[in-house]
Design a protein around this motif. Structure first.
Motif, PDB file in Angstrom:
ATOM      1  N   GLN A 102      34.865  51.535  52.801  1.00 32.15           N
ATOM      2  CA  GLN A 102      35.414  50.408  53.545  1.00 32.15           C
ATOM      3  C   GLN A 102      35.456  49.137  52.702  1.00 32.15           C
ATOM      4  O   GLN A 102      36.402  48.378  52.769  1.00 32.15           O
ATOM      5  CB  GLN A 102      34.597  50.151  54.812  1.00 32.15           C
ATOM      6  CG  GLN A 102      34.625  51.288  55.804  1.00 32.15           C
ATOM      7  CD  GLN A 102      36.010  51.524  56.371  1.00 32.15           C
ATOM      8  OE1 GLN A 102      36.776  50.590  56.589  1.00 32.15           O
ATOM      9  NE2 GLN A 102      36.346  52.776  56.601  1.00 32.15           N
TER      10      GLN A 102
ATOM     11  N   SER B 137      39.441  47.892  58.692  1.00 32.65           N
ATOM     12  CA  SER B 137      38.030  47.673  59.000  1.00 32.65           C
ATOM     13  C   SER B 137      37.858  46.526  59.979  1.00 32.65           C
ATOM     14  O   SER B 137      38.606  45.558  59.963  1.00 32.65           O
ATOM     15  CB  SER B 137      37.248  47.341  57.731  1.00 32.65           C
ATOM     16  OG  SER B 137      37.335  48.383  56.821  1.00 32.65           O
ATOM     17  N   THR B 138      36.839  46.642  60.825  1.00 30.86           N
ATOM     18  CA  THR B 138      36.537  45.571  61.766  1.00 30.86           C
ATOM     19  C   THR B 138      35.282  44.839  61.320  1.00 30.86           C
ATOM     20  O   THR B 138      34.531  45.334  60.479  1.00 30.86           O
ATOM     21  CB  THR B 138      36.313  46.123  63.182  1.00 30.86           C
ATOM     22  OG1 THR B 138      35.181  46.987  63.165  1.00 30.86           O
ATOM     23  CG2 THR B 138      37.537  46.869  63.689  1.00 30.86           C
ATOM     24  N   LYS B 139      35.052  43.674  61.911  1.00 26.73           N
ATOM     25  CA  LYS B 139      33.886  42.879  61.552  1.00 26.73           C
ATOM     26  C   LYS B 139      32.588  43.615  61.880  1.00 26.73           C
ATOM     27  O   LYS B 139      31.640  43.585  61.105  1.00 26.73           O
ATOM     28  CB  LYS B 139      33.902  41.536  62.287  1.00 26.73           C
ATOM     29  CG  LYS B 139      34.950  40.587  61.802  1.00 26.73           C
ATOM     30  CD  LYS B 139      34.848  39.288  62.588  1.00 26.73           C
ATOM     31  CE  LYS B 139      35.892  38.297  62.158  1.00 26.73           C
ATOM     32  NZ  LYS B 139      35.768  37.021  62.846  1.00 26.73           N
ATOM     33  N   THR B 140      32.543  44.284  63.023  1.00 27.28           N
ATOM     34  CA  THR B 140      31.314  44.976  63.419  1.00 27.28           C
ATOM     35  C   THR B 140      31.014  46.155  62.501  1.00 27.28           C
ATOM     36  O   THR B 140      29.853  46.398  62.172  1.00 27.28           O
ATOM     37  CB  THR B 140      31.393  45.452  64.877  1.00 27.28           C
ATOM     38  OG1 THR B 140      32.575  46.230  65.060  1.00 27.28           O
ATOM     39  CG2 THR B 140      31.401  44.289  65.826  1.00 27.28           C
ATOM     40  N   GLU B 141      32.037  46.887  62.075  1.00 30.10           N
ATOM     41  CA  GLU B 141      31.826  47.995  61.137  1.00 30.10           C
ATOM     42  C   GLU B 141      31.251  47.484  59.821  1.00 30.10           C
ATOM     43  O   GLU B 141      30.299  48.049  59.281  1.00 30.10           O
ATOM     44  CB  GLU B 141      33.145  48.715  60.844  1.00 30.10           C
ATOM     45  CG  GLU B 141      33.680  49.539  61.953  1.00 30.10           C
ATOM     46  CD  GLU B 141      35.039  50.119  61.619  1.00 30.10           C
ATOM     47  OE1 GLU B 141      35.650  49.703  60.601  1.00 30.10           O
ATOM     48  OE2 GLU B 141      35.502  50.983  62.363  1.00 30.10           O
ATOM     49  N   ILE B 142      31.844  46.419  59.300  1.00 27.06           N
ATOM     50  CA  ILE B 142      31.400  45.866  58.021  1.00 27.06           C
ATOM     51  C   ILE B 142      29.996  45.300  58.152  1.00 27.06           C
ATOM     52  O   ILE B 142      29.155  45.488  57.270  1.00 27.06           O
ATOM     53  CB  ILE B 142      32.388  44.790  57.526  1.00 27.06           C
ATOM     54  CG1 ILE B 142      33.765  45.418  57.271  1.00 27.06           C
ATOM     55  CG2 ILE B 142      31.873  44.101  56.276  1.00 27.06           C
ATOM     56  CD1 ILE B 142      33.791  46.506  56.222  1.00 27.06           C
ATOM     57  N   LYS B 143      29.691  44.637  59.265  1.00 31.66           N
ATOM     58  CA  LYS B 143      28.356  44.073  59.475  1.00 31.66           C
ATOM     59  C   LYS B 143      27.302  45.175  59.481  1.00 31.66           C
ATOM     60  O   LYS B 143      26.270  45.075  58.810  1.00 31.66           O
ATOM     61  CB  LYS B 143      28.302  43.295  60.789  1.00 31.66           C
ATOM     62  CG  LYS B 143      26.944  42.680  61.056  1.00 31.66           C
ATOM     63  CD  LYS B 143      26.916  41.910  62.349  1.00 31.66           C
ATOM     64  CE  LYS B 143      25.523  41.363  62.582  1.00 31.66           C
ATOM     65  NZ  LYS B 143      25.438  40.612  63.827  1.00 31.66           N
ATOM     66  N   LYS B 144      27.553  46.256  60.224  1.00 30.53           N
ATOM     67  CA  LYS B 144      26.599  47.372  60.271  1.00 30.53           C
ATOM     68  C   LYS B 144      26.412  47.992  58.890  1.00 30.53           C
ATOM     69  O   LYS B 144      25.300  48.306  58.479  1.00 30.53           O
ATOM     70  CB  LYS B 144      27.078  48.435  61.263  1.00 30.53           C
ATOM     71  CG  LYS B 144      26.927  48.022  62.699  1.00 30.53           C
ATOM     72  CD  LYS B 144      27.469  49.091  63.618  1.00 30.53           C
ATOM     73  CE  LYS B 144      27.461  48.622  65.064  1.00 30.53           C
ATOM     74  NZ  LYS B 144      28.055  49.617  65.958  1.00 30.53           N
ATOM     75  N   TRP B 145      27.513  48.166  58.172  1.00 32.97           N
ATOM     76  CA  TRP B 145      27.444  48.799  56.862  1.00 32.97           C
ATOM     77  C   TRP B 145      26.675  47.930  55.873  1.00 32.97           C
ATOM     78  O   TRP B 145      25.830  48.423  55.134  1.00 32.97           O
ATOM     79  CB  TRP B 145      28.846  49.092  56.343  1.00 32.97           C
ATOM     80  CG  TRP B 145      28.820  49.974  55.159  1.00 32.97           C
ATOM     81  CD1 TRP B 145      28.792  51.329  55.152  1.00 32.97           C
ATOM     82  CD2 TRP B 145      28.780  49.562  53.801  1.00 32.97           C
ATOM     83  NE1 TRP B 145      28.742  51.787  53.876  1.00 32.97           N
ATOM     84  CE2 TRP B 145      28.734  50.718  53.014  1.00 32.97           C
ATOM     85  CE3 TRP B 145      28.781  48.340  53.165  1.00 32.97           C
ATOM     86  CZ2 TRP B 145      28.680  50.680  51.632  1.00 32.97           C
ATOM     87  CZ3 TRP B 145      28.731  48.309  51.790  1.00 32.97           C
ATOM     88  CH2 TRP B 145      28.683  49.475  51.040  1.00 32.97           C
TER      89      TRP B 145
END
Length: 91
Positions: A3, A30-38
């Motif tokens: 990502q 990619s979304t903000k929540t996906e990137i934050k978790k990753w």
């Protein structure tokens, strides 16, 4: 893992490192929540906020055909004080 494409290192982004803000080009879907978790999982840091924007498309010409270059989304990630992301390996 695929990502996040790469970190952005320019004069402006290097000055943002002092404010504990990091810039990355990420996949367009990619979304903000996906990137934050990753980011939190992979780098073991705590993220305060994420800002994102899409860069304007650039035309690319190869011979007589025209098209567009690959487009990415740019994310600015702000971390809590005391946390940091290593951008360069120490090897």
């Amino acid at each position: 893992m695929d990502q996040i494409k790469y970190p952005i290192l320019t004069e402006k982004t290097i000055s943002l490192l002092e404010k504990n803000q990091y810039n990355f080009d990420v996949n367009i879907k990619s979304t903000k929540t996906e990137i934050k978790k990753w980011i939190e999982l992979f780098f073991n840091v705590q993220v305060i906020s994420i800002n994102s924007h899409k860069l304007p498309r650039k035309k690319k010409k190869i011979g007589t055909k025209t098209g567009y270059a690959v487009q990415y989304k740019r994310m600015i990630i702000k971390l809590k004080p005391g946390y940091s992301i290593p951008l360069f390996s120490s090897k």
